[in-house]
Design a protein around this motif. Structure first.
Motif, PDB file in Angstrom:
ATOM      1  N   ASP A  90       0.808  -1.034  -0.045  1.00  0.00           N
ATOM      2  CA  ASP A  90      -0.027  -0.066   0.032  1.00  0.00           C
ATOM      3  C   ASP A  90       0.847   1.183  -0.027  1.00  0.00           C
ATOM      4  O   ASP A  90       1.750   1.485   0.997  1.00  0.00           O
ATOM      5  CB  ASP A  90      -0.873   0.059   1.335  1.00  0.00           C
ATOM      6  N   TYR A  92       0.994   5.388   0.414  1.00  0.00           N
ATOM      7  CA  TYR A  92       0.580   6.820   0.579  1.00  0.00           C
ATOM      8  C   TYR A  92       1.540   7.672   0.371  1.00  0.00           C
ATOM      9  O   TYR A  92       2.560   7.857   0.851  1.00  0.00           O
ATOM     10  CB  TYR A  92       0.182   6.531   2.197  1.00  0.00           C
ATOM     11  N   GLN A 105      -0.388   9.340 -10.143  1.00  0.00           N
ATOM     12  CA  GLN A 105      -1.845   8.636 -10.087  1.00  0.00           C
ATOM     13  C   GLN A 105      -1.911   7.876 -11.438  1.00  0.00           C
ATOM     14  O   GLN A 105      -2.406   6.675 -11.430  1.00  0.00           O
ATOM     15  CB  GLN A 105      -3.075   9.462 -10.053  1.00  0.00           C
ATOM     16  N   SER A 110      -3.122   2.806  -7.447  1.00  0.00           N
ATOM     17  CA  SER A 110      -3.655   2.533  -6.410  1.00  0.00           C
ATOM     18  C   SER A 110      -3.057   3.364  -5.170  1.00  0.00           C
ATOM     19  O   SER A 110      -3.335   3.449  -4.199  1.00  0.00           O
ATOM     20  CB  SER A 110      -3.095   1.067  -6.046  1.00  0.00           C
ATOM     21  N   LYS A 112      -2.643   6.148  -2.635  1.00  0.00           N
ATOM     22  CA  LYS A 112      -3.580   7.117  -2.117  1.00  0.00           C
ATOM     23  C   LYS A 112      -2.579   8.301  -1.728  1.00  0.00           C
ATOM     24  O   LYS A 112      -1.718   8.256  -1.097  1.00  0.00           O
ATOM     25  CB  LYS A 112      -3.866   6.287  -0.651  1.00  0.00           C
ATOM     26  N   SER A 180      -9.256   8.064   6.797  1.00  0.00           N
ATOM     27  CA  SER A 180      -9.765   6.772   6.246  1.00  0.00           C
ATOM     28  C   SER A 180     -11.450   6.899   6.791  1.00  0.00           C
ATOM     29  O   SER A 180     -12.391   6.497   6.385  1.00  0.00           O
ATOM     30  CB  SER A 180      -9.441   5.588   6.750  1.00  0.00           C
TER      31      SER A 180
END
Length: 185
Positions: A90, A92, A105, A110, A112, A180
């Protein structure tokens, strides 16, 4: 006992000891790497900081939180982040201009993107990286020379109980949890 008999006896004992030790070593589990470190280390120069950042990104297994300024983000950084994304990490990202965010992007769909609580690019901020809640690196742009070359300095730590990691993880875990919760409403 003759000298030759004593030497043969010692040689036989030595061979038996080596055989016993070899058998014991075969039954031992491989030593596990202990990444826990309690100190904080420095790294100087843009090349050194970048090398350490990319190493941490490459080692990430679950999560990369990366804040930087546009001028420090290179294609090499994006390539390593894209490789992390392909491994299922993941990603960020924060601190970047809208145009750079749009480029990211496209390359790392994916990823964030999130806003920081402060203006990251002000006052010589460089990069901040946290990976897998166990490594952290913070850098600043220390100086510029007349050729407009960037001199970057950084500190880093590793280990889930390392003070630098604990503090930064707490700040960003709270921030990302807040984001979130806001997006769920």
């Amino acid at each position: 006992m003759s000298r030759e008999s004593a030497l043969r006896k010692l040689d036989l004992q030595r061979e038996n000891t080596i055989t016993e030790l070899s058998e014991l070593f075969e039954h031992l589990e491989p030593a596990s790497r202990q990444p826990e470190e309690f100190g904080v280390w420095t790294v100087a120069g843009r090349e050194g900081v970048t090398s350490r950042l990319l190493e941490f990104i490459d080692d990430a297994e679950n999560e990369v939180i990366y804040m930087t300024v546009d001028e420090l983000l290179t294609d090499d950084h994006l390539d390593h982040l894209a490789a992390a994304e392909e491994r299922g990490v993941d990603i960020y990202l924060a601190g970047l201009s809208e145009s750079v965010q749009a480029e990211i992007q496209e390359q790392i769909p994916s990823a964030k993107l999130f806003e920081t609580l402060w203006a990251w690019g002000d006052e010589g901020a460089g990069s901040l990286l946290i990976t897998d809640k166990r490594t952290a690196l913070v850098s600043v742009i220390a100086d510029r020379d007349p050729t407009d070359s960037i001199h970057e300095m950084g500190i880093w730590g590793t280990g889930k109980h390392n003070s630098l990691v604990v503090v930064l993880r707490a700040i960003f875990t709270w921030r990302l949890d807040t984001l979130s919760t806001e997006s769920d409403q």
